[in-house]
Design an enzyme around this catalytic site. Sequence first.
Site, PDB file in Angstrom:
ATOM      1  N   HIS A  64      -7.122  20.736 -23.707  1.00  0.00           N
ATOM      2  CA  HIS A  64      -6.745  19.554 -24.482  1.00  0.00           C
ATOM      3  C   HIS A  64      -5.720  18.699 -23.743  1.00  0.00           C
ATOM      4  CE1 HIS A  64      -8.047  22.348 -27.867  1.00  0.00           C
ATOM      5  NE2 HIS A  64      -8.902  21.363 -27.871  1.00  0.00           N
ATOM      6  N   HIS A  65      -5.627  18.848 -22.424  1.00  0.00           N
ATOM      7  CA  HIS A  65      -4.622  18.045 -21.703  1.00  0.00           C
ATOM      8  C   HIS A  65      -4.965  16.569 -21.774  1.00  0.00           C
ATOM      9  CE1 HIS A  65      -7.722  18.143 -18.630  1.00  0.00           C
ATOM     10  NE2 HIS A  65      -7.074  17.210 -17.973  1.00  0.00           N
ATOM     11  N   LYS A  70     -14.964  16.703 -23.823  1.00  0.00           N
ATOM     12  CA  LYS A  70     -16.341  16.236 -23.671  1.00  0.00           C
ATOM     13  C   LYS A  70     -17.201  17.310 -23.049  1.00  0.00           C
ATOM     14  CE  LYS A  70     -18.963  12.349 -23.382  1.00  0.00           C
ATOM     15  NZ  LYS A  70     -19.917  13.153 -24.100  1.00  0.00           N
ATOM     16  N   LYS A  94     -14.618  19.207 -13.729  1.00  0.00           N
ATOM     17  CA  LYS A  94     -15.500  18.101 -13.347  1.00  0.00           C
ATOM     18  C   LYS A  94     -14.881  16.758 -13.726  1.00  0.00           C
ATOM     19  CE  LYS A  94     -19.704  19.550 -14.088  1.00  0.00           C
ATOM     20  NZ  LYS A  94     -21.017  19.840 -14.728  1.00  0.00           N
ATOM     21  N   ASP A  99     -12.094  11.659 -12.163  1.00  0.00           N
ATOM     22  CA  ASP A  99     -11.173  10.791 -12.912  1.00  0.00           C
ATOM     23  C   ASP A  99     -11.773  10.245 -14.204  1.00  0.00           C
ATOM     24  OD1 ASP A  99      -9.003  11.108 -11.217  1.00  0.00           O
ATOM     25  OD2 ASP A  99      -9.685   9.521  -9.874  1.00  0.00           O
ATOM     26  N   LYS A 106     -17.923  22.477 -24.391  1.00  0.00           N
ATOM     27  CA  LYS A 106     -19.369  22.766 -24.325  1.00  0.00           C
ATOM     28  C   LYS A 106     -19.803  23.338 -25.656  1.00  0.00           C
ATOM     29  CE  LYS A 106     -22.660  22.467 -21.236  1.00  0.00           C
ATOM     30  NZ  LYS A 106     -22.692  21.413 -20.215  1.00  0.00           N
ATOM     31  N   SER A 362     -21.612   9.053 -19.214  1.00  0.00           N
ATOM     32  CA  SER A 362     -21.290   9.278 -20.633  1.00  0.00           C
ATOM     33  C   SER A 362     -19.967   8.607 -20.973  1.00  0.00           C
ATOM     34  CB  SER A 362     -21.172  10.774 -20.927  1.00  0.00           C
ATOM     35  OG  SER A 362     -22.424  11.295 -21.266  1.00  0.00           O
TER      36      SER A 362
HETATM   37  P1  NAD Z   1     -34.191  20.246 -17.643  1.00  0.00           P
HETATM   38  O1  NAD Z   1     -34.513  21.184 -18.738  1.00  0.00           O
HETATM   39  O2  NAD Z   1     -34.573  18.799 -17.775  1.00  0.00           O
HETATM   40  O3  NAD Z   1     -34.813  20.741 -16.241  1.00  0.00           O
HETATM   41  C1  NAD Z   1     -34.780  22.049 -15.765  1.00  0.00           C
HETATM   42  C2  NAD Z   1     -36.100  22.277 -15.053  1.00  0.00           C
HETATM   43  O4  NAD Z   1     -36.044  23.515 -14.366  1.00  0.00           O
HETATM   44  C3  NAD Z   1     -37.285  22.357 -16.023  1.00  0.00           C
HETATM   45  O5  NAD Z   1     -38.312  21.489 -15.574  1.00  0.00           O
HETATM   46  C4  NAD Z   1     -37.704  23.810 -15.941  1.00  0.00           C
HETATM   47  O6  NAD Z   1     -39.092  24.015 -16.151  1.00  0.00           O
HETATM   48  C5  NAD Z   1     -37.291  24.161 -14.523  1.00  0.00           C
HETATM   49  N1  NAD Z   1     -37.136  25.582 -14.293  1.00  0.00           N
HETATM   50  C6  NAD Z   1     -36.757  26.555 -15.162  1.00  0.00           C
HETATM   51  N2  NAD Z   1     -36.754  27.764 -14.551  1.00  0.00           N
HETATM   52  C7  NAD Z   1     -37.129  27.536 -13.267  1.00  0.00           C
HETATM   53  C8  NAD Z   1     -37.309  28.370 -12.140  1.00  0.00           C
HETATM   54  N3  NAD Z   1     -37.089  29.683 -12.199  1.00  0.00           N
HETATM   55  N4  NAD Z   1     -37.686  27.805 -10.967  1.00  0.00           N
HETATM   56  C9  NAD Z   1     -37.895  26.476 -10.876  1.00  0.00           C
HETATM   57  N5  NAD Z   1     -37.759  25.634 -11.920  1.00  0.00           N
HETATM   58  C10 NAD Z   1     -37.376  26.161 -13.098  1.00  0.00           C
HETATM   59  O7  NAD Z   1     -32.627  20.400 -17.415  1.00  0.00           O
HETATM   60  P2  NAD Z   1     -31.688  19.419 -16.604  1.00  0.00           P
HETATM   61  O8  NAD Z   1     -31.000  18.527 -17.578  1.00  0.00           O
HETATM   62  O9  NAD Z   1     -32.414  18.851 -15.441  1.00  0.00           O
HETATM   63  O10 NAD Z   1     -30.575  20.462 -16.107  1.00  0.00           O
HETATM   64  C11 NAD Z   1     -30.747  21.249 -14.944  1.00  0.00           C
HETATM   65  C12 NAD Z   1     -29.400  21.806 -14.522  1.00  0.00           C
HETATM   66  O11 NAD Z   1     -28.489  20.728 -14.291  1.00  0.00           O
HETATM   67  C13 NAD Z   1     -28.705  22.701 -15.565  1.00  0.00           C
HETATM   68  O12 NAD Z   1     -27.948  23.660 -14.855  1.00  0.00           O
HETATM   69  C14 NAD Z   1     -27.772  21.726 -16.296  1.00  0.00           C
HETATM   70  O13 NAD Z   1     -26.672  22.394 -16.924  1.00  0.00           O
HETATM   71  C15 NAD Z   1     -27.327  20.894 -15.100  1.00  0.00           C
HETATM   72  N6  NAD Z   1     -26.786  19.584 -15.459  1.00  0.00           N
HETATM   73  C16 NAD Z   1     -27.518  18.681 -16.150  1.00  0.00           C
HETATM   74  C17 NAD Z   1     -26.982  17.431 -16.450  1.00  0.00           C
HETATM   75  C18 NAD Z   1     -27.775  16.370 -17.151  1.00  0.00           C
HETATM   76  O14 NAD Z   1     -27.265  15.229 -17.277  1.00  0.00           O
HETATM   77  N7  NAD Z   1     -29.005  16.630 -17.587  1.00  0.00           N
HETATM   78  C19 NAD Z   1     -25.666  17.130 -16.071  1.00  0.00           C
HETATM   79  C20 NAD Z   1     -24.927  18.089 -15.346  1.00  0.00           C
HETATM   80  C21 NAD Z   1     -25.507  19.306 -15.050  1.00  0.00           C
END
Ligand code: NAD
Length: 470
Positions: A64-65, A70, A94, A99, A106, A362
């Site tokens: 909460h700093h 978010k 992150k 910044d 989460k 965001s």
């Molecule tokens: P998503 O669900 O849109 O995509 C994930 C993809 O990975 C899917 O198409 C899924 O079928 C595939 N997948 C699952 N298991 C797999 C495997 N063993 N091998 C290959 N592909 C596989 O999710 P996303 O939003 O793209 O998020 C992906 C990662 O990025 C997560 O770790 C998420 O926390 C991180 N992330 C996402 C965002 C965002 O804005 N969406 C932001 C920061 C971090």
Amino acid sequence: MTSDLKFSVQVNRNFDKAAALTKHPEGLLDQIKVCNSTYHIIFPLRRDDGSIDVINAWRAEHSHHKLPVKGGIRYSSFVNEDEVEALASLMTYKCAIVDVPFGGAKGGVKISRLDYSEQELERITRRYAYELIRKSFLDPGIDVPAPDYGTGAQEMTWILDTYNSFAPSKLDSIACVTGKPISQGGVRGRTEATGRGVYFGIREACSIVEDMKRIGLEPGLEGKTIAIQGLGNVGYHSAKYLSEGGARVIAVSEREGAIQNLDGLDVDDVLSHRKETESILDYPGAKNLKKSDSILEVECDILVPAALENQITHENVDRVKAKIVAEAANGPVTSDAHETLVERGTVVIPDIYLNAGGVTVSYFEWLKNLSHVRFGRMDKRFNESTNAALISAIESSTGKKFNAEVTKSIVHGADEADLVNSGLEETMINAYHEIRETRNQHAGIGLRTAAFIVAINKVATSYMELGIFP
Ligand code: NAD
């Protein structure tokens, strides 16, 4: 791939390594590391057939700093308290790195969305939002969720509507959640923001001559070979922008397998093939790899894990051949595998920096919601008229005409998408150089430890300036 260590233990190992290189008091470092509050909610769901399910859900507010906190909301059958807290802590670091003036949070609901109808998902989402509101875990100035794995714009709209029904006259209620559709106050560029940020981060890392020389690569993205795990939101957009930036995507994987073509793959076409055949395998001109996770072992310049956590572990790290591992997903490399990679000279661009494009945009959405006006609405046309007058003055004083293309690009006033993308690019470039400079000040550390040092310093400064109450 699996790791024996809990996700939070892995994140905290990375934290401790960086903290040891700072001069902050031990108690303060402990305070930064812990998760401030976690709310575990259990509620009943009336199913469409009249039966009742018991649903477990969490919201963790790590720090909460700065307020609001978010972080996204995950719908997954693997969600647990440790994972939610670890991901919330990554959000704190992150936000500090790029910044964005938020603390980290989460949320998670322990369901597989495939097991529920649309109506049931709406009831789950609204009940979860209601429980968060009851305990002040949802509010534009306190805690602002966003989409994550298994959720999207629809869930965010249900959350907004539930919030509105409890605070009907609150002027800023639209800012209680981000990742909304444009028609509900979302911002242009949010969907592709994380992948675009991944591209900016990789491009910046590759632009530095001495860093590329150290790993035997030419500077620049042009012609660099890329392998991408996962073609979801982040993986697909990373592939798209990296290809447009001159790199060659030579291998991709999805749940069902992996494919490779050394001449390069057109990812849009691969996804059309997957839609038609329900698999990326047997894509014309490409060779099928043995298993889905063979992607991690492909010979390439840059490996982009963009699917899940715990993909590169002590079991397979010795077979990873990429010179750069760009963590588009959260936590794809375990802490012990990371050590091996850094010792070997592989550049790891860490998740807490590389996938921060999502939270950055965001933040822009939240700002747009608080100002109640679309970016560019007030000045786009004014700037266009001023620019056109300037061109005309130059042309009449020189007697020469600009060609139509040049005139168009100079006259163009920035619209919302232009401003969001340029703000994202600026953010990713500045943050990369801050991390790199910190790395260069400490012998033998990688970009991850440097990124943690940057984050710890910023959060510690904030705590010390605010003072510890009471
Ligand atoms: P998503 O669900 O849109 O995509 C994930 C993809 O990975 C899917 O198409 C899924 O079928 C595939 N997948 C699952 N298991 C797999 C495997 N063993 N091998 C290959 N592909 C596989 O999710 P996303 O939003 O793209 O998020 C992906 C990662 O990025 C997560 O770790 C998420 O926390 C991180 N992330 C996402 C965002 C965002 O804005 N969406 C932001 C920061 C971090």
